[in-house]
Design an enzyme around this catalytic site. Structure first.
Site, PDB file in Angstrom:
ATOM      1  N   SER A 220       1.387   7.303   2.839  1.00  0.00           N
ATOM      2  CA  SER A 220       0.786   8.581   2.047  1.00  0.00           C
ATOM      3  C   SER A 220       2.051   9.434   1.476  1.00  0.00           C
ATOM      4  CB  SER A 220      -0.004   9.342   2.933  1.00  0.00           C
ATOM      5  OG  SER A 220       0.540   9.659   4.232  1.00  0.00           O
ATOM      6  N   GLY A 222       1.540  12.599  -0.044  1.00  0.00           N
ATOM      7  CA  GLY A 222       1.198  13.892  -0.736  1.00  0.00           C
ATOM      8  C   GLY A 222       0.617  13.775  -1.968  1.00  0.00           C
ATOM      9  N   GLY A 225       0.299  10.520  -4.315  1.00  0.00           N
ATOM     10  CA  GLY A 225      -0.559   9.459  -4.140  1.00  0.00           C
ATOM     11  C   GLY A 225      -0.357   8.513  -2.763  1.00  0.00           C
ATOM     12  N   GLY A 251      -4.683  13.209   5.225  1.00  0.00           N
ATOM     13  CA  GLY A 251      -4.130  11.899   5.555  1.00  0.00           C
ATOM     14  C   GLY A 251      -4.785  11.287   6.274  1.00  0.00           C
ATOM     15  N   ASP A 252      -5.547  11.577   7.243  1.00  0.00           N
ATOM     16  CA  ASP A 252      -6.697  10.774   8.374  1.00  0.00           C
ATOM     17  C   ASP A 252      -7.879  10.502   7.468  1.00  0.00           C
ATOM     18  OD1 ASP A 252      -4.831  11.981  10.177  1.00  0.00           O
ATOM     19  OD2 ASP A 252      -5.923  13.868  10.473  1.00  0.00           O
TER      20      ASP A 252
END
Length: 314
Positions: A220, A222, A225, A251-252
């Site tokens: 990930s 931010g 993408g 992110g989860d």
């Protein structure tokens, strides 16, 4: 079925203010509480989209009771292991421009018996699971090889296991060769012990881990993408959000969408797009709220198999 293990869950309180000024009294414009911890967030995101999941975690103190109530209200099936002490309360201070300041408590101290009980509960819940996911930081007392032990147990049972963590616990888990890992940019750089200034550097670092035996490495990035690397190639997905509210748990949610896509037969590239859609939707929501199906409307990630690898990662 996707089973999550969160060794250090939390109650997440999000407080919205106009501007954070150190040492001053602030008047909140709004606030909310949500059940938290990375694995808990993955299960919440899955449940919100109608997918089957079980969240395994330690529980203790009044915050433990509150956690159960919040998960029941959210429709998240959960399995708790009673421990001494109390679950942590994490505070996120949110500003209108999307800046998030987090204050995270350490969590309860786990005994060796607590750790064994958590791993046993996860293994029992995972009997018919498509994926088992170990997520987040470790609380005081937990051994650094907790996730590595989880990887070994799931693999021995013929299951698929994913890990999303950082630091020494993540490095040990990676050495145990899970099927999937989801580091962010900083965590991947820490894992390979060198800077990754461009998308090509991220790809090459992820490729090294795939060559070491990991099936899928999803990074990930931010606002840049996410990049997915497998033995068969790579894919990049990105969604533009013009009015972000909170990055907490995004992110989860991305990991939840990725695993859901893989579990429902999507190709790795399409599953990445699903993950980025869920993660981008989370950014548009307050606090650590997870997206419902309606929140995904209008989010169209750009998926490409040949991105500009010379791009600098911010």
């Amino acid at each position: 079925m996707i089973v999550t293990l969160t060794p250090n869950p939390s109650i997440d309180r999000a407080i919205v203010i106009d501007e954070l000024r150190r040492g001053e009294v602030h008047r909140a414009t709004s606030s909310r509480i949500d059940p938290g911890g990375k694995g808990v967030n993955v299960s919440r995101a899955l449940a919100a989209q109608g997918a089957q999941t079980v969240a395994v975690m330690p529980s203790g103190g009044p915050e433990g009771h509150l956690m159960s109530e919040l998960l029941d209200t959210a429709g998240v099936t959960h399995r708790s292991v009673a421990v001494e002490g109390t679950l942590r309360m994490n505070i996120s201070v949110l500003e209108p421009d999307g800046t998030t300041t987090k204050l995270n408590e350490p969590g309860p101290t786990l005994t060796d018996a607590d750790v064994v009980a958590l791993l046993d509960a996860t293994a029992q819940s995972a009997a018919s699971a498509q994926w088992v996911v170990g997520c987040g930081s470790l609380p005081p007392g937990a051994p650094a090889d907790l996730y590595a032990t989880l990887v070994a147990r799931v693999r021995e049972g013929g299951g698929r296991v994913a890990v999303d963590s950082s630091g020494a616990s993540f490095a040990k888990a990676v050495a145990a060769v899970p099927h999937l890992i989801k580091p962010n940019h900083e965590e991947l750089a820490e894992l390979v012990d060198h800077d990754l200034p461009t998308l090509a550097d991220v790809r090459d670092a992820a490729r090294e881990l795939v060559e070491a035996g990991i099936d899928l490495v999803a990074v990930s990035l931010g606002g840049d993408g996410a990049l997915l690397v497998t033995a068969d190639g790579h894919a990049h997905a990105r969604a533009t959000i013009t009015a972000p509210l909170s990055t907490v748990g995004a992110g989860d949610c991305m990991l939840a969408g990725l695993l859901h896509g893989l579990s429902t037969g999507q190709s790795p590239a399409d599953a990445l797009a699903t993950g980025v859609t869920w993660g981008a939707a989370a950014v548009t929501l307050p606090g650590s709220r997870v997206p419902a199906p309606a929140d995904l409307d209008g989010i169209r990630p750009e998926l490409t198999l040949e991105p500009d690898f010379t791009r600098t990662i911010s």
